[in-house]
Scaffold this active site. Structure first.
Site, PDB file in Angstrom:
ATOM      1  N   GLY A  46      45.628  38.996  42.008  1.00 46.18           N
ATOM      2  CA  GLY A  46      44.780  39.884  41.344  1.00 46.18           C
ATOM      3  C   GLY A  46      45.009  41.049  42.312  1.00 46.18           C
ATOM      4  O   GLY A  46      45.415  41.312  43.204  1.00 46.18           O
ATOM      5  N   GLN A  51      43.883  49.598  45.284  1.00 45.49           N
ATOM      6  CA  GLN A  51      44.944  49.200  46.265  1.00 45.49           C
ATOM      7  C   GLN A  51      46.413  50.025  46.010  1.00 45.49           C
ATOM      8  O   GLN A  51      47.132  49.576  46.955  1.00 45.49           O
ATOM      9  CB  GLN A  51      45.172  47.555  45.977  1.00 45.49           C
ATOM     10  CG  GLN A  51      43.964  46.957  46.633  1.00 45.49           C
ATOM     11  CD  GLN A  51      44.159  45.377  46.382  1.00 45.49           C
ATOM     12  OE1 GLN A  51      43.896  44.844  45.376  1.00 45.49           O
ATOM     13  NE2 GLN A  51      44.590  44.617  47.350  1.00 45.49           N
ATOM     14  N   CYS A  89      44.169  38.860  50.936  1.00 46.80           N
ATOM     15  CA  CYS A  89      44.051  40.195  50.254  1.00 46.80           C
ATOM     16  C   CYS A  89      45.668  40.861  50.381  1.00 46.80           C
ATOM     17  O   CYS A  89      46.153  40.702  51.642  1.00 46.80           O
ATOM     18  CB  CYS A  89      43.066  41.053  50.821  1.00 46.80           C
ATOM     19  SG  CYS A  89      43.090  42.500  50.192  1.00 46.80           S
ATOM     20  N   LEU A  90      46.165  41.356  49.361  1.00 43.52           N
ATOM     21  CA  LEU A  90      47.315  42.069  49.274  1.00 43.52           C
ATOM     22  C   LEU A  90      47.305  43.312  50.485  1.00 43.52           C
ATOM     23  O   LEU A  90      48.387  43.853  50.875  1.00 43.52           O
ATOM     24  CB  LEU A  90      47.800  42.403  48.158  1.00 43.52           C
ATOM     25  CG  LEU A  90      48.337  41.514  47.093  1.00 43.52           C
ATOM     26  CD1 LEU A  90      48.588  41.977  45.937  1.00 43.52           C
ATOM     27  CD2 LEU A  90      49.740  40.575  47.799  1.00 43.52           C
ATOM     28  N   HIS A 131      36.404  38.948  44.301  1.00 36.36           N
ATOM     29  CA  HIS A 131      37.102  39.672  45.301  1.00 36.36           C
ATOM     30  C   HIS A 131      37.628  41.022  44.687  1.00 36.36           C
ATOM     31  O   HIS A 131      37.356  42.117  45.673  1.00 36.36           O
ATOM     32  CB  HIS A 131      38.376  38.756  45.510  1.00 36.36           C
ATOM     33  CG  HIS A 131      39.257  39.284  46.524  1.00 36.36           C
ATOM     34  ND1 HIS A 131      39.536  38.918  47.881  1.00 36.36           N
ATOM     35  CD2 HIS A 131      40.444  40.545  46.380  1.00 36.36           C
ATOM     36  CE1 HIS A 131      40.319  39.586  48.617  1.00 36.36           C
ATOM     37  NE2 HIS A 131      40.941  40.466  47.547  1.00 36.36           N
ATOM     38  N   GLU A 132      37.974  41.213  43.532  1.00 35.47           N
ATOM     39  CA  GLU A 132      38.569  42.410  43.016  1.00 35.47           C
ATOM     40  C   GLU A 132      37.322  43.299  42.833  1.00 35.47           C
ATOM     41  O   GLU A 132      37.589  44.423  42.856  1.00 35.47           O
ATOM     42  CB  GLU A 132      39.157  42.081  41.876  1.00 35.47           C
ATOM     43  CG  GLU A 132      40.580  41.059  41.822  1.00 35.47           C
ATOM     44  CD  GLU A 132      41.497  41.519  42.999  1.00 35.47           C
ATOM     45  OE1 GLU A 132      41.537  42.556  43.518  1.00 35.47           O
ATOM     46  OE2 GLU A 132      42.205  40.525  43.520  1.00 35.47           O
ATOM     47  N   HIS A 135      36.515  45.146  45.719  1.00 34.60           N
ATOM     48  CA  HIS A 135      37.539  46.077  46.180  1.00 34.60           C
ATOM     49  C   HIS A 135      37.005  47.607  45.760  1.00 34.60           C
ATOM     50  O   HIS A 135      37.069  48.717  46.153  1.00 34.60           O
ATOM     51  CB  HIS A 135      38.764  46.010  45.562  1.00 34.60           C
ATOM     52  CG  HIS A 135      39.679  45.292  46.528  1.00 34.60           C
ATOM     53  ND1 HIS A 135      40.083  45.718  47.734  1.00 34.60           N
ATOM     54  CD2 HIS A 135      40.498  44.124  46.429  1.00 34.60           C
ATOM     55  CE1 HIS A 135      40.972  44.948  48.217  1.00 34.60           C
ATOM     56  NE2 HIS A 135      41.197  43.921  47.487  1.00 34.60           N
TER      57      HIS A 135
HETATM   58 CO    CO Z   1      42.228  42.289  47.881  1.00 38.91          CO
END
Ligand code: CO
Length: 161
Positions: A46, A51, A89-90, A131-132, A135
């Site tokens: 995701g 991000q 997380c990226l 999670h998203e 963000h």
């Molecule tokens: Co993330």
């Protein structure tokens, strides 16, 4: 479409509260295409718009064997249960941590045509939605760790959110 560099913590854009999308126009459609391409390139499950440096309320989700999801102005409208999960997380490369997430959630938002949609999700999809959406509120999973010993070095090929 373009692959955009992913912002890494402590980039301040990751801590901003993202703005609602008022008009779903061609710039939003391009943003979604770029997010999908960037997520696939990074092997993420995701991605949220901040991000890639855009503080707007847009998320994309790509889980194996499921159709990609994109959700504009997403909100969790219901959540149930609690479970301990391992998450990455990226924007925090190289780490995973144990956090509590809901067992199931219902999320609502708009699709890219502007239609209101609702998604009922369990387990991994529920986790990725939470999670998203976090963000978009400037929240990272590391904020939810009970202690720093719940944070571990990442195994190389695991998917990140
Ligand atoms: Co993330």
């Amino acid at each position: 479409m373009a692959i955009i560099p992913i912002r890494i913590a402590p980039d301040p854009v990751l801590r901003q509260k993202s703005k609602r999308v008022r008009f779903i126009d061609s710039s939003i459609n391009k943003l979604i295409n770029d997010m999908l391409e960037t997520m696939r390139f990074a092997s993420g499950a995701g991605l949220a718009a901040p991000q890639i440096g855009i503080p707007l309320r847009v998320i994309v989700i790509g889980l194996p064997e499921q159709k990609d999801i994109c959700l504009i102005n997403p909100q969790i409208v219901r959540k149930r249960g609690e479970r301990l999960v391992t998450e990455g997380c990226l924007s925090i490369p190289g780490y995973r941590g144990e956090v509590k997430r809901s067992v199931s959630v219902t999320a609502k938002g708009q699709d890219r045509s502007g239609k209101e949609i609702r998604i009922k999700a369990e387990e991994l999809l529920a986790q990725v939605l939470e999670h998203e959406i976090d963000h978009l509120n400037g929240v990272l999973y590391v904020d939810k760790l009970e202690s720093m010993d719940k944070l571990h070095k990442l195994e190389p090929e695991e998917a990140q959110l």
